[in-house]
Scaffold this active site. Structure first.
Site, short mmCIF file in Angstrom:
data_model
loop_
_atom_site.label_atom_id
_atom_site.label_comp_id
_atom_site.label_asym_id
_atom_site.label_seq_id
_atom_site.Cartn_x
_atom_site.Cartn_y
_atom_site.Cartn_z
N HIS A 69 0.84 -1.19 0.00
CA HIS A 69 0.00 0.00 0.00
C HIS A 69 0.88 1.25 0.00
CE1 HIS A 69 -3.35 -2.65 1.16
NE2 HIS A 69 -2.51 -3.18 2.04
N ARG A 127 20.05 -9.11 4.92
CA ARG A 127 21.32 -8.75 4.27
C ARG A 127 22.17 -10.00 4.08
NH1 ARG A 127 20.69 -4.43 8.04
NH2 ARG A 127 20.62 -2.37 7.03
#
Length: 203
Positions: free
Chosen positions: A115, A190
């Protein structure tokens, strides 16, 4: 006549306005079929196999443990030798593709829906009453390569691609694409190191 413009926009990755009753109807119908699947023991592939082939976009020789949750089902594509462990969630307004040999641990979420961040762009209002009644939504595809391991409780967001032979640590939030042959973890996820097989191949 059914308004399919919301579905067309969803599949094209464009913004669409909620509530969209055609999409809600599709979700309800998918949920009814999914409830039948979840009621059958996971090991009963004689009955579950044909149901999975009918409900999913494509389904190889793989194993899906119930309970499982999806919005539509027909936008999910599982290759051969895929394991989907219990309590996984698929918000599959866009395609979710998982390659051969990939293992998905319990409670992993694949969330193609998103959104707008700013409320002024996100919230929609009823034209007659002026009251908030929904929001703008968009969907981005998720692709997981071959021979991956997605750790328990990981969250994979829309627009992400995870390369072949990669491991995603438990509880990771994957907001950006991760290349092949690495171990990655964290929030945001990561790269920690190359996978051992990748280091051997490079040496």
């Amino acid at each position: 006549m059914t308004d399919m413009s919301g579905y067309t926009k969803m599949r094209a990755g464009e913004f669409y306005k909620g509530p969209d009753w055609h999409l809600v109807d599709l979700q309800i119908k998918a949920a009814m079929k999914l409830a039948e699947l979840n009621a059958i023991p996971s090991f009963d592939m004689e009955r579950r196999g044909p149901m999975l082939k009918e409900q999913l976009g494509s389904f190889g020789q793989s194993f899906v443990v119930s309970p499982v949750t999806w919005e539509y089902g027909k936008h999910i594509h599982l290759g051969d030798g895929v394991l989907i462990n219990y309590d996984c969630v698929f918000l599959d307004g866009a395609d979710i593709t998982i390659g051969d040999g990939t293992a998905v641990a319990p409670r992993v979420q694949f969330l193609t829906a998103g959104h707008p961040v700013d409320a002024a762009e996100r919230v929609t209002y009823d034209e007659a009453t002026g009251k908030p009644n929904g929001g703008m939504t968009f969907n981005r595809p998720i692709t997981v390569g071959r021979n991956c391991w997605i750790g328990a409780g990981a969250i994979i967001l829309g627009g992400v691609t995870i390369g072949d032979n990669t491991t995603i640590g438990a509880g990771s939030v994957v907001t950006r694409s991760i290349p092949s042959g690495v171990v990655a973890a964290g929030n945001p996820c990561r790269i920690i190191r190359q996978a051992a097989s990748s280091r051997s191949a490079a040496a």
